[in-house]
Design an enzyme around this catalytic site. Structure first.
Site, PDB file in Angstrom:
ATOM      1  CB  THR A 128      -0.908  -0.004   1.255  1.00 53.79           C
ATOM      2  OG1 THR A 128      -1.506   1.269   1.402  1.00 53.79           O
ATOM      3  CG2 THR A 128      -0.125  -0.308   2.535  1.00 53.79           C
ATOM      4  CG  ASP A 129      -1.146   4.979  -0.952  1.00 53.84           C
ATOM      5  OD1 ASP A 129      -1.661   4.345  -0.014  1.00 53.84           O
ATOM      6  OD2 ASP A 129      -1.762   5.873  -1.581  1.00 53.84           O
ATOM      7  CD  GLU A 130      -3.218   3.660   4.602  1.00 51.87           C
ATOM      8  OE1 GLU A 130      -2.960   3.436   5.788  1.00 51.87           O
ATOM      9  OE2 GLU A 130      -4.375   3.752   4.172  1.00 51.87           O
ATOM     10  CE1 TYR A 156      -3.375  -2.470   5.948  1.00 49.01           C
ATOM     11  CE2 TYR A 156      -3.162  -0.131   5.460  1.00 49.01           C
ATOM     12  CZ  TYR A 156      -3.285  -1.438   5.032  1.00 49.01           C
ATOM     13  OH  TYR A 156      -3.315  -1.717   3.680  1.00 49.01           O
ATOM     14  CE  LYS A 160      -0.196  -4.496   3.092  1.00 51.93           C
ATOM     15  NZ  LYS A 160      -0.654  -5.819   2.590  1.00 51.93           N
TER      16      LYS A 160
HETATM   17  P1  NAD Z   1     -10.033  -6.827   2.665  1.00 55.00           P
HETATM   18  O1  NAD Z   1      -9.975  -6.555   4.111  1.00 55.00           O
HETATM   19  O2  NAD Z   1     -11.276  -6.500   1.904  1.00 55.00           O
HETATM   20  O3  NAD Z   1      -9.750  -8.389   2.409  1.00 55.00           O
HETATM   21  C1  NAD Z   1      -8.763  -9.095   3.088  1.00 55.00           C
HETATM   22  C2  NAD Z   1      -9.012 -10.591   2.876  1.00 55.00           C
HETATM   23  O4  NAD Z   1      -7.947 -11.304   3.516  1.00 55.00           O
HETATM   24  C3  NAD Z   1     -10.330 -11.087   3.502  1.00 55.00           C
HETATM   25  O5  NAD Z   1     -11.006 -11.942   2.610  1.00 55.00           O
HETATM   26  C4  NAD Z   1      -9.861 -11.868   4.730  1.00 55.00           C
HETATM   27  O6  NAD Z   1     -10.728 -12.952   5.082  1.00 55.00           O
HETATM   28  C5  NAD Z   1      -8.499 -12.370   4.272  1.00 55.00           C
HETATM   29  N1  NAD Z   1      -7.598 -12.661   5.391  1.00 55.00           N
HETATM   30  C6  NAD Z   1      -7.315 -11.864   6.450  1.00 55.00           C
HETATM   31  N2  NAD Z   1      -6.458 -12.476   7.281  1.00 55.00           N
HETATM   32  C7  NAD Z   1      -6.180 -13.685   6.710  1.00 55.00           C
HETATM   33  C8  NAD Z   1      -5.337 -14.768   7.088  1.00 55.00           C
HETATM   34  N3  NAD Z   1      -4.628 -14.742   8.223  1.00 55.00           N
HETATM   35  N4  NAD Z   1      -5.281 -15.848   6.278  1.00 55.00           N
HETATM   36  C9  NAD Z   1      -6.027 -15.907   5.138  1.00 55.00           C
HETATM   37  N5  NAD Z   1      -6.835 -14.911   4.742  1.00 55.00           N
HETATM   38  C10 NAD Z   1      -6.904 -13.812   5.522  1.00 55.00           C
HETATM   39  O7  NAD Z   1      -8.762  -6.117   2.046  1.00 55.00           O
HETATM   40  P2  NAD Z   1      -8.585  -5.373   0.637  1.00 55.00           P
HETATM   41  O8  NAD Z   1      -9.040  -3.970   0.758  1.00 55.00           O
HETATM   42  O9  NAD Z   1      -9.113  -6.234  -0.439  1.00 55.00           O
HETATM   43  O10 NAD Z   1      -6.985  -5.345   0.556  1.00 55.00           O
HETATM   44  C11 NAD Z   1      -6.279  -6.445  -0.006  1.00 55.00           C
HETATM   45  C12 NAD Z   1      -4.796  -6.148   0.057  1.00 55.00           C
HETATM   46  O11 NAD Z   1      -4.504  -4.957  -0.673  1.00 55.00           O
HETATM   47  C13 NAD Z   1      -4.274  -5.906   1.468  1.00 55.00           C
HETATM   48  O12 NAD Z   1      -3.006  -6.494   1.575  1.00 55.00           O
HETATM   49  C14 NAD Z   1      -4.184  -4.392   1.583  1.00 55.00           C
HETATM   50  O13 NAD Z   1      -3.164  -4.033   2.476  1.00 55.00           O
HETATM   51  C15 NAD Z   1      -3.837  -4.020   0.164  1.00 55.00           C
HETATM   52  N6  NAD Z   1      -4.276  -2.688  -0.307  1.00 55.00           N
HETATM   53  C16 NAD Z   1      -5.581  -2.299  -0.159  1.00 55.00           C
HETATM   54  C17 NAD Z   1      -5.985  -1.069  -0.702  1.00 55.00           C
HETATM   55  C18 NAD Z   1      -7.410  -0.600  -0.606  1.00 55.00           C
HETATM   56  O14 NAD Z   1      -7.702   0.524  -0.995  1.00 55.00           O
HETATM   57  N7  NAD Z   1      -8.351  -1.405  -0.142  1.00 55.00           N
HETATM   58  C19 NAD Z   1      -5.052  -0.255  -1.356  1.00 55.00           C
HETATM   59  C20 NAD Z   1      -3.715  -0.698  -1.456  1.00 55.00           C
HETATM   60  C21 NAD Z   1      -3.354  -1.918  -0.943  1.00 55.00           C
HETATM   61  O1  DAU Z   2      -4.121   4.044   0.551  1.00 48.33           O
HETATM   62  C1  DAU Z   2      -4.388   2.683   0.534  1.00 48.33           C
HETATM   63  C2  DAU Z   2      -5.179   2.293   1.759  1.00 48.33           C
HETATM   64  O2  DAU Z   2      -6.508   2.779   1.567  1.00 48.33           O
HETATM   65  C3  DAU Z   2      -5.189   0.787   2.003  1.00 48.33           C
HETATM   66  O3  DAU Z   2      -3.887   0.358   2.284  1.00 48.33           O
HETATM   67  C4  DAU Z   2      -6.132   0.429   3.162  1.00 48.33           C
HETATM   68  O4  DAU Z   2      -6.209  -0.989   3.306  1.00 48.33           O
HETATM   69  C5  DAU Z   2      -7.511   0.974   2.847  1.00 48.33           C
HETATM   70  O5  DAU Z   2      -8.398   0.706   3.920  1.00 48.33           O
HETATM   71  C6  DAU Z   2      -7.439   2.487   2.589  1.00 48.33           C
HETATM   72  O6  DAU Z   2      -7.078   3.186   3.811  1.00 48.33           O
HETATM   73  P1  DAU Z   2      -7.767   4.568   4.232  1.00 48.33           P
HETATM   74  O7  DAU Z   2      -7.614   4.746   5.683  1.00 48.33           O
HETATM   75  O8  DAU Z   2      -7.346   5.672   3.332  1.00 48.33           O
HETATM   76  O9  DAU Z   2      -9.304   4.197   3.847  1.00 48.33           O
HETATM   77  P2  DAU Z   2     -10.688   4.442   4.611  1.00 48.33           P
HETATM   78  O10 DAU Z   2     -11.771   4.074   3.643  1.00 48.33           O
HETATM   79  O11 DAU Z   2     -10.709   3.830   5.959  1.00 48.33           O
HETATM   80  O12 DAU Z   2     -10.696   6.017   4.796  1.00 48.33           O
HETATM   81  C7  DAU Z   2     -10.562   6.896   3.708  1.00 48.33           C
HETATM   82  C8  DAU Z   2     -10.558   8.306   4.256  1.00 48.33           C
HETATM   83  O13 DAU Z   2     -11.867   8.611   4.743  1.00 48.33           O
HETATM   84  C9  DAU Z   2      -9.619   8.512   5.420  1.00 48.33           C
HETATM   85  O14 DAU Z   2      -9.048   9.821   5.336  1.00 48.33           O
HETATM   86  C10 DAU Z   2     -10.514   8.408   6.646  1.00 48.33           C
HETATM   87  C11 DAU Z   2     -11.830   8.955   6.142  1.00 48.33           C
HETATM   88  N1  DAU Z   2     -13.049   8.376   6.746  1.00 48.33           N
HETATM   89  C12 DAU Z   2     -13.177   7.020   6.768  1.00 48.33           C
HETATM   90  C13 DAU Z   2     -14.286   6.423   7.308  1.00 48.33           C
HETATM   91  C14 DAU Z   2     -14.425   4.921   7.364  1.00 48.33           C
HETATM   92  C15 DAU Z   2     -14.048   9.196   7.220  1.00 48.33           C
HETATM   93  O15 DAU Z   2     -13.949  10.437   7.159  1.00 48.33           O
HETATM   94  N2  DAU Z   2     -15.171   8.613   7.742  1.00 48.33           N
HETATM   95  C16 DAU Z   2     -15.330   7.257   7.830  1.00 48.33           C
HETATM   96  O16 DAU Z   2     -16.378   6.795   8.354  1.00 48.33           O
END
Ligand code: NAD
Ligand code: DAU
Length: 333
Positions: A128-130, A156, A160
């Site tokens: 992730t970019d985080e 988190y 990562k």
């Molecule tokens: P998500 O939370 O929707 O899904 C995670 C999945 O992993 C779930 O199905 C969960 O059951 C499974 N899981 C969790 N722990 C596990 C374990 N110990 N063994 C097997 N399975 C397990 O997450 P997402 O948003 O789809 O993110 C997927 C990946 O991409 C993550 O690694 C996250 O860090 C990365 N990522 C997410 C975003 C985003 O915007 N959502 C952006 C950049 C990177």
């Molecule tokens: O940048 C990539 C990341 O994006 C991934 O690595 C993470 O897994 C993914 O969850 C996401 O992280 P963020 O913290 O950016 O996403 P989230 O949807 O939780 O929040 C987006 C923004 O919105 C953040 O600035 C917090 C804000 N927010 C979030 C929630 C849930 C609110 O203002 N209100 C809310 O209820």
């Protein structure tokens, strides 16, 4: 394209499931094996259509379970492992960091150890970019590049970043054949309704308050999930090992603008918006420089935000059962 077996961990979650469908559709001759232990974020119903495909297998296994992963990897002898499995929600990491360290760091280590023992030729870590921390709002000229130092802010993102460090250490020490992608915020179908965009769509549809943290001016760089899947596809097929790629859409938007846009699209009043207490350590701005993946692999985002957000809202309107079962808890039965 020769037939390959790809193991997708975390494939019952948001991005992993989109990747499963993307790969089954693009490579009908490939075998796709999803490994997921179905935490609260995993939903087997999401994979209903994939389960009808004879080239797809689901295995309920935890990535931290060495015996279980070894048995499965021996059976499947994969060409590539793509690791999406993680605890992914920042807010949950603030209230309970332990599982983040366990899954995101130890789970990654376990997968890599099994891959090494079985000589699996390729491993990709979805990061992730985080991991880079955040950027100031008043410096729009600054972007994260692959050489930006890691500077994680939340448990988190620290977990990562720890996993990324381990992956690169395995590459250097053991010539472990790994790559890493660091993507910005994804949005699209099957996004769990604890994250900003699906939460706001569903709350607005239910005329419930829309909780915006702090002043709502925090900026995220939004990318349609299919564009992320295409980037990973290019990396696992075409890149050298040991490479890291930033993936992002050059689509920065403040949270409050996103929430207002969702209200407008759903014809709901902005009076639903409630400014609530800020997230602890809340990152201000993320912005990706995707020049490397563009120059080396020809990747560019294809879905413009205005189209992607419409498709996403349509999807949540057309798939009410999917999210209603999450809200009721039915999906875990
Ligand atoms: P998500 O939370 O929707 O899904 C995670 C999945 O992993 C779930 O199905 C969960 O059951 C499974 N899981 C969790 N722990 C596990 C374990 N110990 N063994 C097997 N399975 C397990 O997450 P997402 O948003 O789809 O993110 C997927 C990946 O991409 C993550 O690694 C996250 O860090 C990365 N990522 C997410 C975003 C985003 O915007 N959502 C952006 C950049 C990177
Ligand atoms: O940048 C990539 C990341 O994006 C991934 O690595 C993470 O897994 C993914 O969850 C996401 O992280 P963020 O913290 O950016 O996403 P989230 O949807 O939780 O929040 C987006 C923004 O919105 C953040 O600035 C917090 C804000 N927010 C979030 C929630 C849930 C609110 O203002 N209100 C809310 O209820």
């Amino acid at each position: 394209m020769s037939k390959k077996t790809i193991i997708v961990t975390g494939g019952a979650g948001f991005i992993g499931s989109n990747f499963v469908y993307y790969m089954l559709n693009k490579y009908p001759e490939y075998r796709i094996v999803c490994v997921d232990c179905l935490t609260y974020a995993g939903n087997l119903h999401t994979l209903n259509k994939a389960l009808e495909n004879p080239n797809f297998r689901f295995s309920k296994t935890n990535i931290c379970d060495k015996e279980g992963i070894t048995k499965l990897f021996k059976e499947e002898n994969p060409d590539i492992v793509v690791n999406f499995a993680a605890e992914s929600h920042v807010d949950r990491s603030i209230t309970g960091p332990e599982i983040f360290v366990k899954t995101n760091i130890s789970g990654t280590q376990n997968l890599m150890d099994v891959c090494r023992e079985l000589n699996i030729p390729r491993y990709h870590q979805v990061s992730t970019d985080e991991v880079y921390g955040d950027l100031p709002l008043d410096r729009p000229d600054l972007f994260f590049t692959e050489t930006t130092p890691l500077h994680a802010s939340s448990p988190y993102s620290a977990s990562k970043a720890g996993a990324d460090m381990l992956v690169m250490a395995y590459y250097r020490t053991y010539k472990f054949p790994a790559t890493i992608s660091r993507c910005s915020n994804n949005y699209g179908p099957y996004h769990f309704p604890e994250k900003l965009i699906p939460l706001m769509i569903i709350n607005a549809l239910n005329d419930k308050p829309l909780p915006v943290y702090g002043d709502g001016k925090n900026v995220r760089d939004w990318l349609y999930v299919e564009d992320h899947c295409r980037a990973i596809d290019l990396i696992i097929h075409n890149s050298k090992i040991g490479e890291i790629y930033n993936v992002g859409g050059h689509n920065e938007m403040s949270n409050i603008d996103i929430v207002k846009l969702i209200c407008k699209k759903l014809d709901k009043p902005e009076s639903l918006i409630e400014f609530v207490e800020d997230r602890k350590g809340h990152d201000r701005r993320y912005a990706i420089d995707p020049t490397k993946i563009h120059n080396e692999l020809g990747w560019l985002p294809e879905t413009k935000f205005k189209d992607g957000i419409e498709k996403t809202i349509e999807w949540y309107l057309d798939n009410k059962t999917w999210w209603e079962e999450i809200l009721s808890g039915e999906y875990q039965k």
